[in-house]
Design a protein around this motif. Structure first.
Motif, PDB file in Angstrom:
ATOM      1  N   GLU A 195     -18.221   8.229   0.847  1.00 33.75           N
ATOM      2  CA  GLU A 195     -18.121   9.668   1.046  1.00 33.75           C
ATOM      3  C   GLU A 195     -18.161  10.392  -0.292  1.00 33.75           C
ATOM      4  N   ASN A 234     -12.831   5.137   1.066  1.00 30.76           N
ATOM      5  CA  ASN A 234     -14.187   5.415   1.527  1.00 30.76           C
ATOM      6  C   ASN A 234     -15.010   5.972   0.369  1.00 30.76           C
ATOM      7  N   TYR A 237     -18.007  16.633   6.750  1.00 29.80           N
ATOM      8  CA  TYR A 237     -16.894  15.691   6.594  1.00 29.80           C
ATOM      9  C   TYR A 237     -15.592  16.243   7.155  1.00 29.80           C
ATOM     10  N   GLN A 279     -21.646  12.797  12.348  1.00 29.07           N
ATOM     11  CA  GLN A 279     -22.656  12.864  11.303  1.00 29.07           C
ATOM     12  C   GLN A 279     -24.054  13.066  11.884  1.00 29.07           C
ATOM     13  N   ASP A 321     -11.199  19.807   2.369  1.00 31.02           N
ATOM     14  CA  ASP A 321     -12.641  20.010   2.294  1.00 31.02           C
ATOM     15  C   ASP A 321     -12.984  21.103   1.296  1.00 31.02           C
ATOM     16  N   LYS A 376     -13.089  19.577  -2.052  1.00 27.33           N
ATOM     17  CA  LYS A 376     -14.336  18.836  -2.230  1.00 27.33           C
ATOM     18  C   LYS A 376     -15.489  19.784  -2.525  1.00 27.33           C
ATOM     19  N   HIS A 410     -15.994  14.937  10.604  1.00 28.89           N
ATOM     20  CA  HIS A 410     -15.945  13.472  10.555  1.00 28.89           C
ATOM     21  C   HIS A 410     -14.510  12.993  10.403  1.00 28.89           C
ATOM     22  N   GLY A 411     -13.767  13.593   9.459  1.00 27.12           N
ATOM     23  CA  GLY A 411     -12.387  13.183   9.250  1.00 27.12           C
ATOM     24  C   GLY A 411     -11.498  13.526  10.432  1.00 27.12           C
ATOM     25  N   ASP A 436     -21.648  10.495  -1.360  1.00 21.76           N
ATOM     26  CA  ASP A 436     -22.454  11.449  -0.597  1.00 21.76           C
ATOM     27  C   ASP A 436     -22.387  12.843  -1.181  1.00 21.76           C
TER      28      ASP A 436
END
Length: 254
Positions: A24, A21, A73, A169, A108, A111, A76-77, A27
């Motif tokens: 992502e 993905n 996210y 989202q 996360d 990230k 989302h995940g 983003d």
């Protein structure tokens, strides 16, 4: 130790999913850079008189704004794993029950750290220079990650309750846009109308942005950082039990 190893393995799995993905990755890597460049060169002269002066102000704010957005996210995940039955497969494995969720949140956090460091590098390339001791960068990173951990629980709840990843989202960004834009991320607090100044001053995003500015450029740190931690504690205490209750209820129905 086995539970910790399982958590790290599942966190690594979540990070490896970025290869499938790439949007992502775009983003939370390219989008914040675009935000920084657009606001810096479009509004820098009007807000601060020059782009150089505005960079010192907006860079910490954009870092905080992006930190809040990236937490979407997590939900989302998690929702993707729930709707595709991956979470049910995890429950059938001989692993700790909390490892899948902990792995998702830990991934996360990685990230988040990447986004902060990326924006700092771009800021330095644009001419940003530290006005405080270099240790302030590490303190800022620690403070931001604590707050991101708290915000992740809100997105866990959204991820459990939403029907599909697209709704995560939709609900997540719709809720976060007013919180981030009704803050001092882009403009100083004193330039705002009096009737919304009190709301903006109490906004946790404003407090976190003020603390980040103090740690990077110099200025008040203790009070905004303390209130940011208070907000993080309140969010965690309220939303962590709600999220776990909603997750257990959804898993019980599946």
């Amino acid at each position: 130790m086995n539970s910790l190893q399982q958590t790290l393995t599942l966190a690594w799995r979540s990070l490896l999913q970025l290869r499938r993905n790439p949007w992502e990755l775009m983003d939370f890597s390219i989008q914040p850079i675009l935000f920084l460049l657009l606001f810096l060169y479009v509004f820098g002269g009007a807000v601060a008189g020059s782009t150089e002066a505005y960079l010192d102000f907006i860079l910490p704010g954009v870092i905080v704004m992006n930190l809040v957005f990236v937490t979407v996210y997590v939900g989302h995940g998690l929702n993707t794993d729930l709707t595709k039955g991956v979470f049910d497969r995890f429950r059938a494995l001989p692993i700790a029950r909390w490892a899948p969720l902990a792995g998702r949140i830990l991934a996360d956090m990685v990230k988040q750290a990447w986004c902060v460091l990326l924006l700092l590098v771009v800021g330095f390339l644009l001419g940003f220079r530290l006005g405080a001791p270099a240790a302030g960068v590490l303190l800022m990173l620690a403070l931001l990650l604590v707050f991101a951990f708290a915000m992740s629980w809100i997105m866990v709840l959204v991820g459990v309750m939403a029907r599909d990843p697209e709704h995560v989202q939709l609900f997540g960004f719709t809720a976060l846009f007013p919180v981030t834009f009704l803050s001092n991320v882009f403009v100083p607090l004193e330039t705002l109308p009096p009737f919304i100044r009190a709301v903006v001053a109490a906004n946790p995003v404003s407090l976190l942005s003020e603390a980040a500015r103090g740690l990077l450029s110099g200025g008040p740190v203790f009070e905004p950082a303390l209130w940011s931690l208070v907000w993080a504690a309140i969010i965690t205490v309220v939303f962590a039990p709600l999220s776990l209750w909603a997750l257990n209820r959804r898993l019980a129905r599946s």
